[in-house]
Design a protein around this motif. Structure first.
Motif, PDB file in Angstrom:
ATOM      1  N   LEU A 182       0.892  -1.301  -0.095  1.00 30.27           N
ATOM      2  CA  LEU A 182       0.080  -0.005   0.039  1.00 30.27           C
ATOM      3  C   LEU A 182       0.934   1.196   0.031  1.00 30.27           C
ATOM      4  O   LEU A 182       0.546   2.370  -0.569  1.00 30.27           O
ATOM      5  CB  LEU A 182      -0.986   0.004   1.179  1.00 30.27           C
ATOM      6  CG  LEU A 182      -2.131  -1.015   1.150  1.00 30.27           C
ATOM      7  CD1 LEU A 182      -2.859  -0.962   2.365  1.00 30.27           C
ATOM      8  CD2 LEU A 182      -2.851  -0.966   0.027  1.00 30.27           C
ATOM      9  N   PHE A 183       2.151   1.004   0.631  1.00 33.05           N
ATOM     10  CA  PHE A 183       2.714   2.340   0.636  1.00 33.05           C
ATOM     11  C   PHE A 183       3.515   2.229  -0.634  1.00 33.05           C
ATOM     12  O   PHE A 183       3.751   3.571  -1.415  1.00 33.05           O
ATOM     13  CB  PHE A 183       4.117   2.271   1.635  1.00 33.05           C
ATOM     14  CG  PHE A 183       5.090   3.278   1.623  1.00 33.05           C
ATOM     15  CD1 PHE A 183       4.750   4.409   2.206  1.00 33.05           C
ATOM     16  CD2 PHE A 183       6.323   2.860   1.175  1.00 33.05           C
ATOM     17  CE1 PHE A 183       5.761   5.309   2.108  1.00 33.05           C
ATOM     18  CE2 PHE A 183       7.308   3.831   1.146  1.00 33.05           C
ATOM     19  CZ  PHE A 183       7.070   5.158   1.563  1.00 33.05           C
ATOM     20  N   GLY A 184       3.964   1.214  -1.359  1.00 29.52           N
ATOM     21  CA  GLY A 184       4.253   1.341  -2.827  1.00 29.52           C
ATOM     22  C   GLY A 184       3.178   1.882  -3.721  1.00 29.52           C
ATOM     23  O   GLY A 184       3.365   2.809  -4.525  1.00 29.52           O
ATOM     24  N   GLY A 185       1.828   1.615  -3.600  1.00 25.25           N
ATOM     25  CA  GLY A 185       0.938   2.319  -4.428  1.00 25.25           C
ATOM     26  C   GLY A 185       0.773   3.698  -4.161  1.00 25.25           C
ATOM     27  O   GLY A 185       0.671   4.358  -5.087  1.00 25.25           O
ATOM     28  N   ARG A 186       1.073   4.294  -2.984  1.00 24.57           N
ATOM     29  CA  ARG A 186       1.034   5.578  -2.544  1.00 24.57           C
ATOM     30  C   ARG A 186       2.238   6.261  -3.255  1.00 24.57           C
ATOM     31  O   ARG A 186       2.140   7.193  -4.038  1.00 24.57           O
ATOM     32  CB  ARG A 186       1.178   5.766  -1.200  1.00 24.57           C
ATOM     33  CG  ARG A 186       1.171   7.176  -0.478  1.00 24.57           C
ATOM     34  CD  ARG A 186       1.332   7.291   0.783  1.00 24.57           C
ATOM     35  NE  ARG A 186       1.281   8.753   1.271  1.00 24.57           N
ATOM     36  CZ  ARG A 186       2.643   9.334   1.709  1.00 24.57           C
ATOM     37  NH1 ARG A 186       3.698   8.564   1.777  1.00 24.57           N
ATOM     38  NH2 ARG A 186       2.557  10.372   2.334  1.00 24.57           N
TER      39      ARG A 186
END
Length: 457
Positions: free
Chosen positions: A65-69
């Protein structure tokens, strides 16, 4: 260019696909070599293989999810370049340890963990970057072609790895994998940035906004929930296939590569079939494909011999890829492009991040009841989940018939109308009549109308 290869007419996507075929083939060679090395170091321990697999996919569970951000806030092309370069360095270090004879099990676990951290950034950036290369109209075709070249590499990689492991050992296979990452780096740097369909980056993109967008959309929640169950219990072939090959059929490295390649051939067939898809699949299509996958995996777990296992695993591979692609297209084409990086990060989190838990559970199950149990139990759980999803889809459809305003697909259309258009809406109607904004990005090659259509989608 027309037909199933029409996305390859886009130069940037053509470069990316060529680099990915080489890189992904190297990755699958690495997976086979890594699994074979772990089994060789531990005396065929299913538990050790499950732990290494869990280490590789745990960062996806924690960091995707951090990577998607990051993908929504920064240049995806730059993120992918850095991620592939770091992966090459990690693979090179592990290859050096193996070739020198100094490798230990903890070295492999540390490499798997590091690669998992890189993948947590690379996967959401790569999945959402496809739409930037081809635009909304070609997205279903390009997504299916991406699955096709992944499956092609998945066929060639394990088959070649089996031959190379038998001939020169696992260390040289890992060295080739390190070199293969450079193909993607070169392809990314050869792209023409002015031909990308980029929207304005979300400078204050928050993970919670992406989650809120998903939770308000039942047509996104249902396929994601089904994907979570099937991914957790049914899609653990990285663990079950080597165990099946070595502990049930007594196969050597060559035969193991063939068994893995048979599964990949089926996946490739499904990927090619889905290149014909031009729109968003229905929720029923997603549920029925999961139902077929669960049935075939259960039967594959009971296969009487090696030849029968190859045939059944090819069919299982077809069903698994068809289901994953149907879920991908339903989620990606139904989400707001402003949140697409975070939505596809959640998709990747569920699809691949569930693997650590699934690998530990399947490893324990296979160690206690045999390698077949991992396939049989995974297939049966997937069957039950698919039936539940099908019933929920029918109930949702019934509610929509009684109250059309609650139809999720119609809600998508209304959201698109409020935002100026959607992927399907804009393909059939002209852009809304409104004052044009000053362009902050170069025009793509097909003209301002297509750029505007994709941006508003």
């Amino acid at each position: 260019m027309k037909g199933p290869l029409r996305s390859l007419a886009v130069r940037n996507f053509r470069l990316f696909a060529a680099g990915q075929v080489v890189s992904v083939a190297g990755t699958w060679m690495m997976i086979v070599a890594q699994d074979w090395l772990v089994l060789g170091l531990t005396g065929d321990s299913a538990r050790a293989l499950g732990i290494v697999t869990a280490l590789q996919f745990s960062p996806l569970l924690l960091l995707t999810l951090f990577g998607g951000r990051l993908a929504d806030r920064h240049d995806k092309r730059l993120l992918l370049t850095v991620a592939n370069a770091v992966s090459a360095v990690l693979a090179l270090l592990l290859a050096g340890l193996v070739l020198s004879g100094a490798v230990r099990l903890w070295h492999i676990g540390l490499f798997a963990l590091g690669l998992g951290v890189v993948n947590a950034v690379e996967v959401p950036a790569r999945v959402s970057f496809v739409s930037e290369m081809v635009g909304a109209e070609l997205l279903p075709n390009a997504s299916a072609l991406s699955a096709a070249y992944f499956s092609t590499a998945r066929v060639a990689g394990p088959a070649l790895a089996g031959l190379l492991i038998a001939a020169v050992g696992t260390g040289w296979v890992m060295l080739l994998n390190a070199a293969s990452y450079l193909a993607t780096v070169v392809a990314l740097r050869m792209m023409r940035p002015r031909e990308l369909y980029r929207g304005a980056p979300e400078s204050r993109a928050r993970i919670v906004d992406g989650l809120r967008h998903v939770l308000t959309r039942s047509d996104l929640v249902l396929p994601l929930a089904l994907l979570a169950v099937v991914g957790l219990c049914g899609l653990n072939f990285q663990l079950t296939l080597p165990l099946l090959a070595k502990t049930v059929f007594g196969a050597d490295a060559d035969a193991f590569g063939l068994l893995t390649a048979a599964f990949a051939v089926g996946s490739l067939g499904a990927a090619l079939v889905t290149t014909a898809r031009r729109g968003r699949p229905s929720g029923r299509t997603v549920a029925v494909s999961a139902l077929l996958f669960g049935a075939l995996e259960t039967v594959a777990g009971c296969s009487p011999g090696f030849a029968a296992a190859m045939v059944l695993l090819a069919l299982t591979g077809f069903a698994s890829m068809y289901f994953v692609q149907a879920a991908n297209h339903r989620i990606q084409l139904g989400s707001d492009p402003r949140y697409r990086g975070r939505v596809m990060a959640l998709y990747a989190l569920i699809l691949q991040g569930s693997t650590p838990l699934g690998a530990l559970g399947t490893g324990w199950l296979a160690g206690r009841f045999g390698a077949r149990s991992g396939l049989v139990v995974g297939g049966l759980v997937s069957l039950v989940a698919a039936f539940a999803a099908l019933l929920a889809e029918r109930a949702t459809a019934g509610d929509a018939d009684r109250d059309p305003d609650r139809d999720p697909d119609r809600e998508t259309d209304r959201d698109a109308d409020r935002d100026g258009g959607g992927a399907a809406h804009t393909a059939a109607s002209p852009p809304a009549q409104e004052a044009p904004e000053p362009s902050r990005h170069p025009e793509p090659p097909d003209g301002p109308d297509l750029r505007e259509r994709d941006r508003t989608a």
